[in-house]
Structures are given as C-alpha cells and as structure tokens.
Design a protein around this motif. Structure first.
Motif, mmCIF file in Angstrom:
data_model
loop_
_atom_site.group_PDB
_atom_site.id
_atom_site.type_symbol
_atom_site.label_atom_id
_atom_site.label_comp_id
_atom_site.label_asym_id
_atom_site.label_seq_id
_atom_site.Cartn_x
_atom_site.Cartn_y
_atom_site.Cartn_z
ATOM 1 N N GLN A 14 0.368 -1.269 0.301
ATOM 2 C CA GLN A 14 0.457 -0.374 0.353
ATOM 3 C C GLN A 14 1.272 1.431 -0.237
ATOM 4 O O GLN A 14 2.198 1.296 1.280
ATOM 5 C CB GLN A 14 -0.859 0.125 1.178
ATOM 6 N N ILE A 15 0.704 2.192 -1.240
ATOM 7 C CA ILE A 15 1.732 3.581 -1.330
ATOM 8 C C ILE A 15 0.360 4.437 -0.924
ATOM 9 O O ILE A 15 -0.301 4.790 -1.929
ATOM 10 C CB ILE A 15 1.935 3.538 -2.395
ATOM 11 N N PHE A 16 0.849 5.503 0.652
ATOM 12 C CA PHE A 16 0.207 6.607 0.450
ATOM 13 C C PHE A 16 1.133 7.920 -0.382
ATOM 14 O O PHE A 16 2.216 8.233 0.115
ATOM 15 C CB PHE A 16 0.429 6.820 2.370
ATOM 16 N N ALA A 17 0.402 8.466 -0.877
ATOM 17 C CA ALA A 17 1.370 9.994 -1.500
ATOM 18 C C ALA A 17 0.248 10.930 -1.456
ATOM 19 O O ALA A 17 -0.765 11.088 -1.464
ATOM 20 C CB ALA A 17 0.806 9.836 -3.133
ATOM 21 N N ARG A 18 1.286 12.043 -1.555
ATOM 22 C CA ARG A 18 0.846 12.691 -0.256
ATOM 23 C C ARG A 18 1.477 13.643 -0.936
ATOM 24 O O ARG A 18 2.284 13.834 -1.233
ATOM 25 C CB ARG A 18 1.284 12.588 1.289
ATOM 26 N N ASP A 19 0.355 14.895 -0.774
ATOM 27 C CA ASP A 19 0.483 16.430 -1.415
ATOM 28 C C ASP A 19 -0.394 17.172 -1.218
ATOM 29 O O ASP A 19 -0.617 17.082 -0.806
ATOM 30 C CB ASP A 19 1.293 16.647 -2.917
ATOM 31 N N PHE A 20 0.151 18.557 -0.980
ATOM 32 C CA PHE A 20 -0.113 19.901 -0.058
ATOM 33 C C PHE A 20 -0.814 20.845 -1.591
ATOM 34 O O PHE A 20 -2.332 20.648 -1.592
ATOM 35 C CB PHE A 20 0.811 21.260 -0.027
ATOM 36 N N ASN A 21 -0.895 20.230 -2.747
ATOM 37 C CA ASN A 21 -0.958 20.646 -3.676
ATOM 38 C C ASN A 21 -1.730 19.711 -4.860
ATOM 39 O O ASN A 21 -1.639 18.501 -5.274
ATOM 40 C CB ASN A 21 -0.192 21.147 -4.866
ATOM 41 N N GLU A 22 -3.458 19.926 -4.492
ATOM 42 C CA GLU A 22 -4.818 19.237 -5.230
ATOM 43 C C GLU A 22 -4.470 19.177 -6.688
ATOM 44 O O GLU A 22 -4.520 17.726 -7.250
ATOM 45 C CB GLU A 22 -5.722 19.873 -5.273
ATOM 46 N N VAL A 23 -3.531 19.421 -7.164
ATOM 47 C CA VAL A 23 -3.420 19.688 -8.841
ATOM 48 C C VAL A 23 -2.296 18.442 -8.996
ATOM 49 O O VAL A 23 -2.505 17.578 -10.011
ATOM 50 C CB VAL A 23 -3.082 21.287 -9.780
ATOM 51 N N ALA A 24 -1.492 18.281 -8.404
ATOM 52 C CA ALA A 24 -0.045 18.089 -8.583
ATOM 53 C C ALA A 24 -0.780 16.629 -8.332
ATOM 54 O O ALA A 24 -0.234 15.232 -9.045
ATOM 55 C CB ALA A 24 0.815 18.154 -7.200
ATOM 56 N N ILE A 25 -1.793 16.118 -7.523
ATOM 57 C CA ILE A 25 -2.417 14.594 -6.348
ATOM 58 C C ILE A 25 -2.732 14.304 -8.052
ATOM 59 O O ILE A 25 -2.681 13.268 -8.245
ATOM 60 C CB ILE A 25 -3.355 14.806 -5.462
ATOM 61 N N GLU A 26 -3.935 14.816 -8.312
ATOM 62 C CA GLU A 26 -4.582 14.395 -9.401
ATOM 63 C C GLU A 26 -3.864 14.063 -10.467
ATOM 64 O O GLU A 26 -4.391 13.196 -11.326
ATOM 65 C CB GLU A 26 -5.843 15.459 -10.097
ATOM 66 N N LYS A 27 -2.901 14.922 -11.222
ATOM 67 C CA LYS A 27 -2.096 14.413 -11.856
ATOM 68 C C LYS A 27 -1.410 13.162 -12.160
ATOM 69 O O LYS A 27 -1.421 11.596 -12.446
ATOM 70 C CB LYS A 27 -1.316 15.549 -12.267
ATOM 71 N N ALA A 28 -0.767 13.133 -10.692
ATOM 72 C CA ALA A 28 -0.130 11.606 -9.911
ATOM 73 C C ALA A 28 -1.613 10.392 -9.991
ATOM 74 O O ALA A 28 -1.030 9.333 -10.747
ATOM 75 C CB ALA A 28 0.258 11.586 -9.172
ATOM 76 N N ARG A 29 -2.682 10.774 -9.494
ATOM 77 C CA ARG A 29 -3.898 10.097 -9.644
ATOM 78 C C ARG A 29 -3.703 9.586 -10.838
ATOM 79 O O ARG A 29 -4.125 8.074 -10.676
ATOM 80 C CB ARG A 29 -5.138 10.692 -8.958
ATOM 81 N N THR A 30 -4.076 10.171 -12.471
ATOM 82 C CA THR A 30 -4.150 9.980 -13.899
ATOM 83 C C THR A 30 -3.012 8.639 -13.908
ATOM 84 O O THR A 30 -3.520 7.749 -14.735
ATOM 85 C CB THR A 30 -4.414 11.012 -13.929
ATOM 86 N N GLY A 31 -1.823 9.549 -13.691
ATOM 87 C CA GLY A 31 -1.322 8.085 -13.830
ATOM 88 C C GLY A 31 -0.940 8.348 -15.209
ATOM 89 O O GLY A 31 -0.096 7.642 -16.056
ATOM 90 N N VAL A 32 -0.530 8.902 -16.422
ATOM 91 C CA VAL A 32 -0.932 9.551 -17.637
ATOM 92 C C VAL A 32 1.128 10.034 -18.185
ATOM 93 O O VAL A 32 1.241 11.390 -16.512
ATOM 94 C CB VAL A 32 -1.224 10.070 -18.234
ATOM 95 N N PHE A 33 1.854 9.374 -18.661
ATOM 96 C CA PHE A 33 3.126 9.745 -19.042
ATOM 97 C C PHE A 33 2.901 10.519 -20.671
ATOM 98 O O PHE A 33 2.914 9.849 -21.472
ATOM 99 C CB PHE A 33 4.032 9.298 -18.677
ATOM 100 N N LYS A 34 3.783 11.206 -20.740
ATOM 101 C CA LYS A 34 3.822 11.633 -22.341
ATOM 102 C C LYS A 34 5.599 10.501 -23.196
ATOM 103 O O LYS A 34 5.613 10.439 -22.197
ATOM 104 C CB LYS A 34 4.006 12.930 -22.314
ATOM 105 N N LEU A 35 5.601 10.685 -24.549
ATOM 106 C CA LEU A 35 5.952 9.293 -24.403
ATOM 107 C C LEU A 35 7.721 9.929 -24.377
ATOM 108 O O LEU A 35 8.426 8.366 -23.757
ATOM 109 C CB LEU A 35 6.478 9.446 -26.232
ATOM 110 N N HIS A 36 8.019 10.963 -24.168
ATOM 111 C CA HIS A 36 9.405 11.651 -23.696
ATOM 112 C C HIS A 36 10.099 11.071 -22.662
ATOM 113 O O HIS A 36 11.215 10.975 -21.811
ATOM 114 C CB HIS A 36 9.549 13.102 -24.171
#
Length: 190
Positions: free
Chosen positions: A15-37
C-alpha cells in the motif's frame, strides 16, 4: 517493488500513500499518464508489464494505480499516518524553515514502524535528530528508525473529540510504567 517481490516469490500486500499539499499535483499523479518522452528510458518489458498505451503516451496500469492512495495533506498540521515501513521525503525539507523541519522529523519517526526507513533527498540533513535514525546508506540518504526512549517534541493536534476515561483502565490501574510501555500504550490508544 512488484518486480522484486515477484522474483523472490513473495506475496505480501503493498500500500503506497502518496501525499502532497497541491491538489493539482495529486490529480495528475492519480491519473498516472506520461508523455512518450517521459517514458523513453523505461524498458519495453516494463512498459508492457506496468503501463497501458493511451493517446499521446502511456498510463500506469490499473494494478499499480490501485496500490496507491493519493491524499492532500499538510505534513506539519494534519494527523500523520502510522506504522509505515518507508517514508520517502525527497527535496521537501530543503524548502521548509528550521521550525517546520524540527516539527516534521519527529513526526516521521513517530509514523514509522520500529523497523521502518526514512529516505531523504541528497541535499537534506537530519541535523539534531540523529538520535532518532541510524544511517543505513549514506550515499542514498536512507536511515533506519531507532527506538526513542525520550518524549519527542510532537505537538498534539487539537480537536473537540473527548476520550472517556474508561478507555484508559490500563494506564490508571498500573502504577509502574517505563517510557517504552507508555509509548506503546499511547500508540495503541491513538
């Protein structure tokens, strides 16, 4: 971790708890989408095993995303997690003032299991908290949790929640306690 556990034929829950104060960063991490580069250096085997091809890049597989719980948290003022095996705090402490760092390291110590580890960024130091952690790997700034026999300066979190004294029969009825027993009982109650 999944690769290591599979190769060792070990089946334990992660179980991994990923914490951040920034809601935008959390949402980006939650979706887990990365560009090709961004995934260019990941081996084709890992891409196939742990990612799904999506428009314009790759998304981390559902299997891996379900291991992660993303939360918004202020490390200084919000209640800490408890009984963690590993805390990675990379390049966070360097942005905090001395007072905040002095509050945060005892919270990290409290949050870890007695066999837990703390990993800091290359520019971060323990300073006066070397009594709470021992060096496991100096180069990678990995520290093991030490058992603390003194009270740590963790400020209590205030709330309106009152605990009835009936929850403390062991504390009231037992007259001889050492510091370790008191810490264990406090942890059990929390």
């Amino acid at each position: 971790m999944l690769e290591f556990l599979t190769n060792q034929e070990i089946n334990i829950p992660i179980q991994i708890f990923a914490r951040d104060f920034n809601e935008v960063a959390i949402e980006k991490a939650r979706t887990g989408v990365f560009k090709l580069h961004q995934v260019a250096e990941i081996s084709p085997e890992r891409l196939k095993r742990f990612f799904v091809h999506v428009d314009g890049g790759y998304q981390i597989s559902k299997l891996v995303r379900e291991l992660c719980i993303f939360t918004r948290q202020n490390l200084i003022s919000d209640p800490p997690f408890f009984q963690l095996d590993l805390i990675t705090c990379l390049n966070v402490l360097i942005y905090l003032g001395s007072t905040a760092r002095q509050k945060l390291l005892p919270i990290f110590h409290y949050s870890l299991r007695p066999t837990g580890f703390l990993m800091l960024g290359i520019s971060e130091l323990l300073n006066k908290f070397t009594g709470l952690f021992n060096v496991v790997d100096k180069k990678y700034k990995i520290y093991g949790c030490k058992i603390a026999y003194t009270w740590l300066a963790i400020e209590p979190i205030t709330s309106n929640y009152l605990v009835e004294t009936t929850q403390f029969p062991l504390l009231i009825s037992n007259n001889v306690w050492n510091d370790v027993e008191i810490h264990k009982e406090a942890d059990r109650i929390l």
